[in-house]
Design a protein around this motif. Structure first.
Motif, PDB file in Angstrom:
ATOM      1  N   MET A  97       0.872  -1.239   0.014  1.00  0.00           N
ATOM      2  CA  MET A  97       0.045  -0.079   0.173  1.00  0.00           C
ATOM      3  C   MET A  97       0.928   0.973  -0.043  1.00  0.00           C
ATOM      4  N   ILE A  98       1.924   1.309   0.991  1.00  0.00           N
ATOM      5  CA  ILE A  98       2.786   2.615   0.972  1.00  0.00           C
ATOM      6  C   ILE A  98       3.311   2.815  -0.229  1.00  0.00           C
ATOM      7  N   ALA A  99       3.947   1.397  -1.088  1.00  0.00           N
ATOM      8  CA  ALA A  99       4.638   1.575  -2.176  1.00  0.00           C
ATOM      9  C   ALA A  99       3.753   2.178  -3.212  1.00  0.00           C
ATOM     10  N   GLY A 102       3.128   6.054  -2.693  1.00  0.00           N
ATOM     11  CA  GLY A 102       4.291   7.056  -2.783  1.00  0.00           C
ATOM     12  C   GLY A 102       5.117   7.159  -4.088  1.00  0.00           C
ATOM     13  N   ARG A 103       4.814   6.034  -4.872  1.00  0.00           N
ATOM     14  CA  ARG A 103       5.828   5.738  -5.936  1.00  0.00           C
ATOM     15  C   ARG A 103       5.418   6.909  -7.103  1.00  0.00           C
ATOM     16  N   ASP A 104       6.423   6.887  -7.835  1.00  0.00           N
ATOM     17  CA  ASP A 104       6.398   7.934  -9.194  1.00  0.00           C
ATOM     18  C   ASP A 104       6.048   6.936 -10.462  1.00  0.00           C
ATOM     19  N   PRO A 105       4.833   7.101 -10.834  1.00  0.00           N
ATOM     20  CA  PRO A 105       4.496   6.292 -12.035  1.00  0.00           C
ATOM     21  C   PRO A 105       5.492   6.396 -13.165  1.00  0.00           C
ATOM     22  N   ASP A 106       6.017   7.501 -13.221  1.00  0.00           N
ATOM     23  CA  ASP A 106       7.178   7.538 -14.208  1.00  0.00           C
ATOM     24  C   ASP A 106       8.283   7.236 -13.803  1.00  0.00           C
ATOM     25  N   GLY A 107       8.525   6.973 -12.722  1.00  0.00           N
ATOM     26  CA  GLY A 107       9.967   6.199 -12.359  1.00  0.00           C
ATOM     27  C   GLY A 107       9.882   4.931 -12.456  1.00  0.00           C
ATOM     28  N   PRO A 108      11.041   4.389 -12.019  1.00  0.00           N
ATOM     29  CA  PRO A 108      11.383   3.021 -12.012  1.00  0.00           C
ATOM     30  C   PRO A 108      10.447   1.890 -11.757  1.00  0.00           C
ATOM     31  N   GLY A 131       1.511  -1.857 -13.987  1.00  0.00           N
ATOM     32  CA  GLY A 131       0.283  -0.800 -13.851  1.00  0.00           C
ATOM     33  C   GLY A 131      -0.031  -0.862 -11.961  1.00  0.00           C
ATOM     34  N   ASP A 132      -1.415  -1.236 -11.687  1.00  0.00           N
ATOM     35  CA  ASP A 132      -1.610  -1.236 -10.321  1.00  0.00           C
ATOM     36  C   ASP A 132      -1.156  -2.714  -9.547  1.00  0.00           C
ATOM     37  N   GLU A 190      -5.515   3.162  -2.129  1.00  0.00           N
ATOM     38  CA  GLU A 190      -4.497   2.376  -2.632  1.00  0.00           C
ATOM     39  C   GLU A 190      -4.716   0.954  -2.338  1.00  0.00           C
ATOM     40  N   LEU A 191      -5.468   0.746  -1.225  1.00  0.00           N
ATOM     41  CA  LEU A 191      -5.848  -0.630  -0.939  1.00  0.00           C
ATOM     42  C   LEU A 191      -6.847  -1.080  -1.912  1.00  0.00           C
ATOM     43  N   LEU A 192      -7.788  -0.301  -2.331  1.00  0.00           N
ATOM     44  CA  LEU A 192      -8.814  -0.479  -3.370  1.00  0.00           C
ATOM     45  C   LEU A 192      -8.201  -0.845  -4.709  1.00  0.00           C
ATOM     46  N   ARG A 193      -7.061  -0.155  -4.941  1.00  0.00           N
ATOM     47  CA  ARG A 193      -6.393  -0.419  -6.446  1.00  0.00           C
ATOM     48  C   ARG A 193      -5.580  -1.604  -6.343  1.00  0.00           C
ATOM     49  N   LEU A 194      -5.112  -2.374  -5.110  1.00  0.00           N
ATOM     50  CA  LEU A 194      -4.238  -3.395  -5.188  1.00  0.00           C
ATOM     51  C   LEU A 194      -5.246  -4.575  -4.861  1.00  0.00           C
ATOM     52  N   ALA A 195      -6.590  -4.419  -4.091  1.00  0.00           N
ATOM     53  CA  ALA A 195      -7.065  -5.541  -3.815  1.00  0.00           C
ATOM     54  C   ALA A 195      -7.572  -6.473  -4.950  1.00  0.00           C
TER      55      ALA A 195
END
Length: 217
Positions: A97-99, A102-108, A131-132, A190-195
């Protein structure tokens, strides 16, 4: 589909309601306030959406690692709601969830998530995003700051450990991370997107992930 997500692993109490893709949230960062905030947040979101608990199709909950007391609150509420309303529950990792938060979608695509675990330790895990979808690389760890795992030549860092323990983290690892976002906030959305990528379980199978035998808040 209507889904409710509960996030209580750290000092932020966060709840999100997904109504067929439209997401409403409540969130507040206040230490030791989860027990006071969680149920009112749930009630407010359901009322805003014109829903009752019987209208939900699934629950999502942070299963840890994180604070012993706050995790028990979130999991206890999720388990109680799931039992009372016969709902499946998706237990999602707090580090994933924290990853994601906080991640930059345009980063690694590789992310090293590292959160302060108190008692001079950190929770850490490496994820690769498609993706997600967050694919755990290796395992979730409880370790000393100096033992932070080395993710890859190209990776980004997310989580409070990069601020709280910045003078103790291995320099060779930190120098290869870009960007580093230490201030990423826990987020039930973010939990919803990962679920969707986490197997749903019946309420009686819900269990916290602490990663340590000794517990602290």
């Amino acid at each position: 589909m209507n889904r409710l997500a509960i996030e209580t692993a750290f000092e932020t109490c966060s709840v999100a309601l997904d109504m067929d893709g439209s997401i409403r949230t409540r969130s507040r960062t206040e230490p030791r306030a989860h027990g006071r905030l969680l149920l009112p947040f749930i009630d407010e979101l359901l009322a805003e959406g014109g829903l009752s608990l019987d209208d939900l199709d699934a629950l999502v909950v942070d299963r840890g690692p994180g604070s012993f007391t706050s995790l028990r609150i979130g999991l206890g509420v999720a388990q109680g709601l799931a039992l009372a309303h016969d709902l499946p529950v998706h237990p999602v990792s707090s580090l994933a969830m924290i990853a994601a938060a906080g991640r930059d979608p345009d980063g690694p695509a590789t992310v090293l998530a590292a959160m302060d675990a108190r008692m001079g330790e950190v929770y850490a895990a490496i994820y690769r995003f498609d993706g997600d979808r967050a694919e755990l690389q290796g395992r979730e760890l409880l370790c000393a700051p100096g033992d932070l795992p080395d993710p890859a030549p190209a990776a980004q860092g997310v989580g409070s450990a990069f601020e709280v323990h910045r003078d103790l983290l291995p320099e060779a690892v930190v120098q290869r991370l870009s960007p580093i976002r230490a201030a990423a906030s826990p987020d039930a959305a973010e939990l919803l997107r990962l679920a969707p990528f986490v197997r749903a379980v019946p309420a009686h199978e819900l269990a916290p992930t602490y990663l340590r035998d000794r517990v602290t808040n």
